[in-house]
Design a protein around this motif. Structure first.
Motif, PDB file in Angstrom:
ATOM      1  N   THR A   2       1.119  -1.045   0.000  1.00  0.00           N
ATOM      2  CA  THR A   2       0.175  -0.081   0.015  1.00  0.00           C
ATOM      3  C   THR A   2       0.969   1.423   0.175  1.00  0.00           C
ATOM      4  O   THR A   2       1.721   1.524   0.610  1.00  0.00           O
ATOM      5  N   ALA A   4       0.460   3.663   2.005  1.00  0.00           N
ATOM      6  CA  ALA A   4       1.218   3.543   3.561  1.00  0.00           C
ATOM      7  C   ALA A   4       2.528   2.852   4.234  1.00  0.00           C
ATOM      8  O   ALA A   4       3.513   3.773   4.634  1.00  0.00           O
ATOM      9  N   THR A   5       2.710   2.093   3.393  1.00  0.00           N
ATOM     10  CA  THR A   5       3.477   0.613   4.121  1.00  0.00           C
ATOM     11  C   THR A   5       4.788   1.474   2.909  1.00  0.00           C
ATOM     12  O   THR A   5       6.199   1.236   3.162  1.00  0.00           O
ATOM     13  N   GLN A   6       5.412   1.859   2.065  1.00  0.00           N
ATOM     14  CA  GLN A   6       5.607   2.532   1.571  1.00  0.00           C
ATOM     15  C   GLN A   6       7.064   3.830   1.932  1.00  0.00           C
ATOM     16  O   GLN A   6       8.308   4.629   0.976  1.00  0.00           O
ATOM     17  N   THR A   7       6.427   4.076   3.360  1.00  0.00           N
ATOM     18  CA  THR A   7       6.989   4.865   3.784  1.00  0.00           C
ATOM     19  C   THR A   7       7.911   4.692   4.891  1.00  0.00           C
ATOM     20  O   THR A   7       8.136   3.716   5.015  1.00  0.00           O
ATOM     21  N   GLU A   9       8.306   3.245   8.653  1.00  0.00           N
ATOM     22  CA  GLU A   9       7.433   2.267   9.168  1.00  0.00           C
ATOM     23  C   GLU A   9       6.994   2.413  10.072  1.00  0.00           C
ATOM     24  O   GLU A   9       7.701   3.105  11.801  1.00  0.00           O
ATOM     25  N   ARG A  10       5.713   2.263  10.335  1.00  0.00           N
ATOM     26  CA  ARG A  10       4.878   2.611  11.936  1.00  0.00           C
ATOM     27  C   ARG A  10       4.195   1.590  12.661  1.00  0.00           C
ATOM     28  O   ARG A  10       3.710   0.963  10.962  1.00  0.00           O
ATOM     29  N   GLN A  13      -0.488   2.757   9.886  1.00  0.00           N
ATOM     30  CA  GLN A  13      -0.357   3.433   9.274  1.00  0.00           C
ATOM     31  C   GLN A  13      -1.074   4.089   8.240  1.00  0.00           C
ATOM     32  O   GLN A  13      -2.315   3.611   8.250  1.00  0.00           O
ATOM     33  N   THR A  15      -2.655   6.127   5.121  1.00  0.00           N
ATOM     34  CA  THR A  15      -2.473   5.326   3.791  1.00  0.00           C
ATOM     35  C   THR A  15      -2.803   7.242   3.091  1.00  0.00           C
ATOM     36  O   THR A  15      -3.165   8.468   4.471  1.00  0.00           O
ATOM     37  N   TYR A  69       3.294  12.216  12.170  1.00  0.00           N
ATOM     38  CA  TYR A  69       2.991  12.438  10.813  1.00  0.00           C
ATOM     39  C   TYR A  69       3.884  13.546  10.820  1.00  0.00           C
ATOM     40  O   TYR A  69       2.005  14.130  10.237  1.00  0.00           O
ATOM     41  N   VAL A  88      -3.404  -0.921   8.396  1.00  0.00           N
ATOM     42  CA  VAL A  88      -3.217   0.260   7.008  1.00  0.00           C
ATOM     43  C   VAL A  88      -4.623   1.288   7.344  1.00  0.00           C
ATOM     44  O   VAL A  88      -5.694   0.282   7.621  1.00  0.00           O
ATOM     45  N   ASP A  90      -7.178   3.569   6.137  1.00  0.00           N
ATOM     46  CA  ASP A  90      -7.476   4.044   4.402  1.00  0.00           C
ATOM     47  C   ASP A  90      -8.971   4.938   4.691  1.00  0.00           C
ATOM     48  O   ASP A  90      -9.593   4.845   5.769  1.00  0.00           O
TER      49      ASP A  90
END
Length: 119
Positions: A2, A4-7, A9-10, A13, A15, A69, A88, A90
């Motif tokens: 997703t 979110a997981t490309q940023t 790691e928390r 997450q 989006t 964030y 996550v 969204d």
């Protein structure tokens, strides 16, 4: 994977769509300092339900996990985080079935509305 997981790691997450909507709701509250508390409680058709609400920063406990964030904070108590780690969050603009969507890797089952889960 997703957005979110490309940023970074928390444990929880967001989006970009959810972040944008939460920031809009925060502005409507009239307080840019509010953080978002995310947690779980007993109940719902699958056994546990998600909860989230804005909270004053002075109510953050020393034991809470805080995810930043870009200056906006998501807060979660340690017991809830056991069930939510990897969540996550969204947001969906659909007229029917729209709203916040929870994708929880810890959920063994979810209800039809997606607002409660079982482990």
């Amino acid at each position: 994977m997703t957005e979110a997981t490309q940023t970074i790691e928390r444990g929880i997450q967001l989006t970009p769509t959810a972040f944008k909507h939460i920031k809009m709701l925060q502005e409507q509250q009239g307080d840019r300092e509010l953080c978002l508390r995310v947690g779980v409680r007993q109940g719902g058709c699958s056994g546990m339900s998600y909860m989230m609400d804005f909270e004053e920063p002075n109510k953050i406990q020393d034991t809470d996990e805080v995810f930043d964030y870009d200056g906006f904070r998501i807060v979660c108590d340690p017991k809830s985080l056991l069930y939510l780690y990897g969540l996550v969050l969204d947001y969906n603009n659909a007229m029917i079935g729209g709203g916040f969507d929870f994708t929880n890797p810890n959920a063994a089952q979810t209800c039809g509305c997606g607002k409660s889960f079982g482990v």
